[in-house]
Design a protein around this motif. Structure first.
Motif, PDB file in Angstrom:
ATOM      1  N   UNK A  80       1.099  -1.094   0.135  1.00 35.84           N
ATOM      2  CA  UNK A  80       0.194   0.051   0.614  1.00 35.84           C
ATOM      3  C   UNK A  80       0.908   0.913   0.127  1.00 35.84           C
ATOM      4  N   UNK A  81       0.506   1.958  -0.700  1.00 37.44           N
ATOM      5  CA  UNK A  81       1.453   3.763  -0.347  1.00 37.44           C
ATOM      6  C   UNK A  81       0.300   4.456   0.131  1.00 37.44           C
ATOM      7  N   UNK A  82       1.513   4.887   0.619  1.00 36.32           N
ATOM      8  CA  UNK A  82       1.014   6.229   2.429  1.00 36.32           C
ATOM      9  C   UNK A  82       0.970   7.535   1.658  1.00 36.32           C
ATOM     10  N   UNK A 116      -6.343   5.683  -3.278  1.00 35.49           N
ATOM     11  CA  UNK A 116      -5.677   6.491  -2.486  1.00 35.49           C
ATOM     12  C   UNK A 116      -6.147   6.500  -1.101  1.00 35.49           C
ATOM     13  N   UNK A 117      -7.434   7.031  -1.348  1.00 37.72           N
ATOM     14  CA  UNK A 117      -8.430   6.805  -0.040  1.00 37.72           C
ATOM     15  C   UNK A 117      -8.621   5.574   0.479  1.00 37.72           C
ATOM     16  N   UNK A 118      -8.713   4.925  -0.098  1.00 37.62           N
ATOM     17  CA  UNK A 118      -9.134   2.972   0.648  1.00 37.62           C
ATOM     18  C   UNK A 118      -7.864   2.773   1.301  1.00 37.62           C
ATOM     19  N   UNK A 161     -16.105   8.351   6.709  1.00 35.58           N
ATOM     20  CA  UNK A 161     -14.032   7.728   6.186  1.00 35.58           C
ATOM     21  C   UNK A 161     -13.855   8.997   7.679  1.00 35.58           C
ATOM     22  N   UNK A 162     -13.841   9.919   7.176  1.00 34.76           N
ATOM     23  CA  UNK A 162     -13.070  10.424   8.023  1.00 34.76           C
ATOM     24  C   UNK A 162     -13.861  11.336   9.420  1.00 34.76           C
ATOM     25  N   UNK A 163     -15.442  11.655   8.798  1.00 32.72           N
ATOM     26  CA  UNK A 163     -16.046  12.841   9.485  1.00 32.72           C
ATOM     27  C   UNK A 163     -16.319  12.613  10.933  1.00 32.72           C
ATOM     28  N   UNK A 164     -15.527  11.406  12.105  1.00 34.51           N
ATOM     29  CA  UNK A 164     -14.952  11.685  13.519  1.00 34.51           C
ATOM     30  C   UNK A 164     -13.730  12.092  13.859  1.00 34.51           C
ATOM     31  N   UNK A 340      -7.659  -8.153   2.842  1.00 36.74           N
ATOM     32  CA  UNK A 340      -6.807  -8.195   1.481  1.00 36.74           C
ATOM     33  C   UNK A 340      -5.860  -6.378   2.519  1.00 36.74           C
ATOM     34  N   UNK A 341      -6.070  -5.535   3.143  1.00 39.66           N
ATOM     35  CA  UNK A 341      -5.351  -4.654   3.392  1.00 39.66           C
ATOM     36  C   UNK A 341      -4.749  -5.079   4.545  1.00 39.66           C
TER      37      UNK A 341
END
Length: 788
Positions: A80-82, A116-118, A161-164, A340-341
């Protein structure tokens, strides 16, 4: 970096100085050399993460975009890429957009952002993605109805994904409001109904934002009050109180404030950069434990993702995360991406691959998916061979269940797939697991599958014979084969196996055990003739084994007696030896007297023509052989603070034991008992400790596993202070020096044959009976030679 890529397309500056040109040439040569070196490293080791990073960096300097794309794709195939790498990639692609292919490039860059965001949670990458859509997607920029829906879906995806995210999530909420404000401003002033709906949409976004804890809550409240004031609601704009706000909004805001208050300390610790990573990880884990206790899965998931982004190669963290998701989401299909990640970030953790395969089976994944995951797992390098065993067995378990219980899937699976998987497992594992319980487990499982599903008795026996070919000296392998034949009612075949193995050599008491097992087998299943035949075969073998063990016991006692005498003489001599600084020297007459005494007390240190008993574990063949009788040095141990370890894996060495007791500490000497003839481990060991505290901690590890064997650990009791069979088993014979007489004491003297001339009577028996007196060491040797 973007400028470097753009500079590659610009014409050379003719006004540049010669020195500048030379410097650029040197840089280009250095970059070319670096590229060549790193490319060579990648060709030999594609799994080198750092080499991929160096290669991409060098290509960016060179400005070769085509090779750069290929290099990034090759790296992303393996790792995975940063978020920073994805941002860099997207920015490079954006910088090369020309007006002629403007619209064609947008979808490709959108896919880059999606990929990227996944990979990891990143608010900044999401913000870049949203800004790109608003700037470069012409339909969104023109606020067409379809494009507006597309943008809203993207914003909602970003918020889920990131709202919290407590410290950075507000950026996404503010970007969402800004977009909706732009939509409002683009509306027709006369369309009051549509404008009112849009105003209510923006108000709802404010309300949602105010109901969750985030770092800018007061600022958000002030912004909301100012916005309401602009749209006709009278509020005290500069006050942070909730006066004038609807009760349900004020209540949600106050609850969010309280939630932020109890999380403030956690948030402060996880954002610190002046502490070691281990400490930060512990702070994240404590925060996760707190969130799990609050019972909000969405908040827990967001925090896990935030932690993963910071520590992506922590195998324990991924195991903890996937375990939580399995409990809360069960067979949710969204977990496929998480597993998978996990396996891409930590491919060396076998448990993650096992969990991945079980998840796919649980959510009824296809055989192709399962097979792909299994094959990928076998390409990884695990720290222990047991992890490979677990992966193979998990694969076989799944195939068995799908064949027997999931026929509705109609995968077209055949038993040959299970057979091939077992064969691959045995071929791969046999060299590393020879004569181990793990290999026996695999083979016995295979044999059961051949019997229960394959219905092929010839194949069953072929599996067992293959195991015996590799592990013929392993008692459990023969016992498992015999047990399966017996369970299937094949009595004659089981009997033939006993005939093949009863004379073989097994470790410990295995040779006696298989003989006794044959007798019990014939009692239960055989005729009288079968029983008599087994006795006829087994009895001489048992006698031979018993005689050999008695000879070994007596030999050990003789060696112990010799050592005691030598130690007593040495100690006595040292006591009489004058100090080196004594002023007086012995007279010649005294030296002569001592010399005469020593000459009379000399004992031979070598026995001629010593006969060594034949080893009965050598398949009943061979004659007695004469060997050099020179006794080996015998080291005596007091075992005052020692653990006695049994059921030890025969392949275990001192380092394995030392590692096993590393958490206890205080380990001193380690003595693994070896078979005299084969020089192999007998599965027994003594481990010395520095004090009783460490010894007690070591004994507390009784029944724990080491190399697939459950150890038995007890305190060694050489002097018999503790009662019971365990204590008696550790006793050793001792001698007492009384003039020229040697008296043997201790429970091991029961093993001394009467024919050697020792009497069981005590020293208080009738005096004058010469042969009832304890024998001296010299007489003991002569008797042993004559009797044997």
């Amino acid at each position: 970096m973007e400028e470097t890529l753009m500079d590659a397309a610009e014409p050379n500056n003719n006004t540049a100085s010669d020195s500048g040109s030379d410097s650029e040439s040197d840089d280009e040569a250095q970059t070319a050399l670096e590229l060549q070196t790193v490319a060579s490293e990648l060709s030999s080791n594609p799994a080198n993460y750092d080499a991929h990073v160096q290669y991409i960096t060098a290509l960016r300097k060179q400005g070769d975009l085509d090779k750069l794309r290929l290099a990034r794709e090759a790296m992303n195939e393996l790792f995975p890429l940063t978020p920073a790498m994805w941002q860099q990639w997207a920015n490079d692609e954006i910088s090369l957009i020309s007006s002629s292919r403007y619209e064609d490039a947008v979808p490709a860059i959108e896919k880059l952002y999606e990929r990227g965001v996944s990979d990891y949670l990143s608010v900044s990458l999401w913000c870049d993605y949203l800004n790109f859509i608003q700037k470069y997607d012409s339909s969104v920029r023109e606020f067409s109805p379809t494009a507006i829906l597309k943008a809203r879906d993207l914003f909602e995806h970003a918020l889920s994904a990131c709202g919290l995210h407590v410290s950075e999530g507000s950026k996404l909420w503010e970007a969402y409001r800004s977009f909706e404000e732009a939509v409002l401003n683009s509306m027709d002033e006369t369309d009051l109904e549509s404008r009112e709906k849009q105003i209510q949409r923006i108000r709802n976004i404010f309300h949602r934002h105010l109901s969750i804890p985030h770092g800018d809550m007061v600022s958000t409240l002030l912004t909301y009050k100012a916005w309401e004031s602009e749209h006709g609601n009278t509020l005290v704009v500069k006050s942070s109180s909730t006066d004038g706000i609807s009760p349900h909004v004020a209540s949600a805001y106050q609850k969010a404030l309280d939630m932020l208050s109890v999380r403030a300390d956690f948030e402060e610790k996880i954002v610190r950069s002046d502490v070691p990573d281990t400490e930060r990880l512990q702070s994240f884990m404590a925060y996760l434990k707190f969130e799990q206790s609050s019972g909000d899965p969405a908040r827990v998931k967001t925090l896990y993702e935030q932690t993963i982004t910071e520590f992506p190669i922590s195998g324990d963290l991924w195991i903890d995360y996937t375990n939580y998701l399995n409990k809360t989401l069960k067979a949710d299909k969204t977990l496929r991406g998480t597993f998978n990640r996990a396996t891409r970030n930590c491919p060396w953790v076998g448990e993650l691959w096992v969990r991945f395969m079980l998840y796919l089976e649980r959510c009824r994944g296809s055989e192709k998916e399962l097979s792909d995951v299994f094959e990928r797992s076998l390409q990884c390098t695990f720290s222990t061979i047991d992890e490979y065993v677990d992966i193979f067995l998990t694969r076989v378990d799944g195939l068995r269940r799908r064949i027997l219980f999931a026929k509705e899937l109609d995968d077209g699976l055949e038993f040959s797939l299970i057979r091939n998987t077992f064969q691959r497992a045995c071929d791969y594992l046999s060299p590393q697991l020879k004569n181990t319980s793990s290999l026996l487990q695999v083979y016995s499982y295979w044999a059961r599958m051949e019997s229960n599903i394959g219905k092929d008795i010839a194949a069953v026996r072929g599996v067992w014979e293959s195991l015996l070919k590799n592990c013929g000296s392993m008692l459990e392998a023969w016992q498992g084969y015999i047990s399966m034949e017996t369970e299937m009612g094949h009595i004659n075949e089981a009997r033939s196996l006993y005939k093949r193995c009863y004379s073989k050599r097994f470790s410990g008491t295995g040779s006696e055990d298989i003989c006794n097992s044959w007798i019990r087998f014939e009692r239960e299943f055989g005729t009288l003739e079968d029983f008599d035949h087994a006795l006829q075969k087994v009895s001489p073998r048992l006698q031979e084994l018993q005689f050999f063990r008695l000879q070994q016991e007596s030999k050990n006692i003789v060696s112990s007696t010799d050592h005691k005498e030598d130690s007593a003489k040495k100690s006595k001599g040292e006591k009489r030896k004058p100090s080196s600084d004594a002023p007086n020297e012995e007279s010649p007459a005294k030296r002569q007297k001592v010399k005469a005494q020593n000459k009379g007390s000399l004992k031979p240190n070598k026995v001629e023509n010593t006969v060594t008993p034949r080893d009965p574990t050598s398949h009943g063949e061979g004659d007695m052989k004469t060997k050099d009788p020179t006794p080996e040095k015998f080291k005596q141990y007091t075992d005052q603070c020692t653990a006695f370890v049994s059921n030890l894996n025969l392949k275990a060495n001192s380092e394995d034991l030392r590692g096993f007791f590393s958490d206890v500490g205080g380990v001193g000497a380690i003595r693994i008992l070896m078979d005299k003839f084969t020089k192999k481990s007998r599965g027994l060991a003594y481990v010395d400790f520095c004090d009783d505290t460490h010894l007690e901690a070591a004994v507390a590890k009784n029944k724990q596993m080491l190399l697939g064997k459950k150890l038995s650990i007890a305190r060694s009791d050489p002097k018999g202070k503790r009662k019971g069979p365990a204590a008696a088993g550790h006793k050793t014979s001792t001698t007492e020096r009384q003039g020229e007489k040697v008296e043997l004491k201790g429970r091991n003297t029961f093993a001394v044959p009467r024919a050697l001339g020792w009497s069981k009577q005590t020293s208080s028996s009738s005096a004058g009976a010469e042969d009832e007196k304890p024998k001296s060491n010299e007489e003991l040797r002569k008797l042993l030679l004559n009797k044997t």
